[in-house]
Enzyme design. Structure first.
Site, PDB file in Angstrom:
ATOM      1  N   ASN A   1       2.360  -3.218  -8.744  1.00 43.91           N
ATOM      2  CA  ASN A   1       3.066  -4.173  -7.594  1.00 43.91           C
ATOM      3  C   ASN A   1       2.127  -4.275  -6.755  1.00 43.91           C
ATOM      4  OD1 ASN A   1       4.569  -4.574  -5.934  1.00 43.91           O
ATOM      5  ND2 ASN A   1       5.285  -2.244  -5.342  1.00 43.91           N
ATOM      6  N   TRP A   2       2.091  -5.591  -6.353  1.00 43.71           N
ATOM      7  CA  TRP A   2       0.810  -6.367  -5.259  1.00 43.71           C
ATOM      8  C   TRP A   2       1.248  -5.979  -3.884  1.00 43.71           C
ATOM      9  CZ3 TRP A   2      -2.070 -11.227  -7.983  1.00 43.71           C
ATOM     10  CH2 TRP A   2      -2.785 -10.248  -8.986  1.00 43.71           C
ATOM     11  N   LYS A   3       2.113  -5.516  -3.630  1.00 47.21           N
ATOM     12  CA  LYS A   3       3.164  -5.593  -2.570  1.00 47.21           C
ATOM     13  C   LYS A   3       2.520  -6.795  -1.882  1.00 47.21           C
ATOM     14  CE  LYS A   3       3.914  -0.700  -2.924  1.00 47.21           C
ATOM     15  NZ  LYS A   3       3.518   0.670  -2.185  1.00 47.21           N
TER      16      LYS A   3
ATOM     17  N   GLU B   1       9.901   6.307  -7.878  1.00 46.60           N
ATOM     18  CA  GLU B   1       8.640   6.622  -6.930  1.00 46.60           C
ATOM     19  C   GLU B   1       9.357   7.209  -5.491  1.00 46.60           C
ATOM     20  OE1 GLU B   1       6.127   2.329  -7.766  1.00 46.60           O
ATOM     21  OE2 GLU B   1       7.886   2.740  -5.928  1.00 46.60           O
TER      22      GLU B   1
ATOM     23  N   SER C   1       0.593   6.070  -4.999  1.00 47.18           N
ATOM     24  CA  SER C   1      -0.498   6.868  -4.911  1.00 47.18           C
ATOM     25  C   SER C   1      -1.303   8.216  -6.816  1.00 47.18           C
ATOM     26  CB  SER C   1      -0.941   8.082  -4.230  1.00 47.18           C
ATOM     27  OG  SER C   1      -0.293   8.236  -3.331  1.00 47.18           O
TER      28      SER C   1
ATOM     29  N   GLY D   1       0.948   1.099  -7.002  1.00 44.75           N
ATOM     30  CA  GLY D   1       0.488  -0.040  -5.774  1.00 44.75           C
ATOM     31  C   GLY D   1      -0.798  -0.258  -5.127  1.00 44.75           C
ATOM     32  N   GLY D   2      -1.493   0.372  -4.515  1.00 44.33           N
ATOM     33  CA  GLY D   2      -2.784   0.274  -3.342  1.00 44.33           C
ATOM     34  C   GLY D   2      -4.061   0.082  -4.801  1.00 44.33           C
TER      35      GLY D   2
END
Ligand code: 13P
Length: 252
Positions: A9-11, A168, A214, A235-236
């Protein structure tokens, strides 16, 4: 057998040109590595057409991070699922905690999106998860049960094959704090029991449940070793090939 499903998920990160270049690089790397899990990436709306083009010919799934709960009309700033389908996007993440927290999405709103997406034969990744306050207040199961029961209201058993659940925990997102594999597995087991109660053992056994919060190259293996963890929503660490590729090829 549940096939592992690793998603990025690149947000609100990467411009359309950066996203397109990265997707092409990822697509080539995944092909070369010959992975046997499903891989998905979810760029921002404006990056979707370029990313769809960049991964053409690969098995990488391209998803949207959200969509409107209407097909068309006077909804300024919204993106319809029909627009997504028109550009070749058939998967959507719904109910992400950032949508719930910052944009006031309730379980009822999320449910209306889930139903609309499924009616258009799209695949859905429905996100659920508790805040730290809810966990510490002993409300974990109550929250997950409600998010699943309301989020999946009126979803037919036959449609559940198109639904993935992403667990999540809000306190683990972008904080560097991962749920321990044991904590995550026990939440996943509860999600599976809840889906068994709402639908059937068979549907629950086939349900893919991703963990998100994370996830990094260093913790993916321990998470994926757990019985009820079938994948990850990253994510990150999904923003750079050097981090995301080792997560995708965790089992090699
Ligand atoms: P991080 O991996 O950055 O913690 O984000 C998780 C997430 O919210 C994915 O949807």
């Amino acid at each position: 057998m549940r096939k592992p499903y690793i998603a990025g998920n690149w947000k609100m990160n990467l411009t359309p040109s950066e996203g397109k270049a990265y997707a092409a690089e990822l697509s080539a790397a995944v092909k070369k590595a010959g992975v046997d899990c499903r891989v998905m990436i979810a760029p921002s709306f404006v990056s979707l057409p370029g990313v769809v083009e960049a991964v053409k010919g690969s098995d990488i799934v391209v998803a949207a991070q959200n969509m409107a709960n209407h097909l068309a009309g006077a909804y300024t700033g919204e993106v319809s699922p029909e627009m997504l389908k028109d550009i070749g996007v058939n998967t959507v993440i719904l109910g992400h905690s950032e949508r719930r927290q910052y944009y006031g999405e309730t379980d009822e709103i999320i449910n209306s999106k889930v139903l609309l997406a499924l009616s258009l034969k799209m695949e859905v990744v429905l996100c659920v998860g508790e805040t730290l306050e809810e966990r510490e207040g002993g409300k974990l199961e109550e929250i997950l049960e409600r998010q699943l029961r309301v989020g999946l209201k009126d979803v037919l058993p036959a449609e559940m094959g198109a639904v993935t659940i992403a667990y999540e925990p809000v306190w683990a997102i972008g904080t560097g704090k991962t749920a321990t594999p044991e904590d995550a597995d026990s939440a996943h087991a509860f999600i599976r029991r809840t889906v068994a109660a709402l639908y059937s053992e068979d549907i629950a056994n086939n349900l893919i449940i991703q963990y998100g919060g994370s996830v990094k190259p260093g913790n993916i293996r321990a998470l994926m070793e757990k019985e009820n963890i079938d994948g990850a929503l990253v994510g990150g660490a999904s923003l750079k090939l050097d981090d995301f590729l080792p997560i995708i090829i965790f089992s090699k």
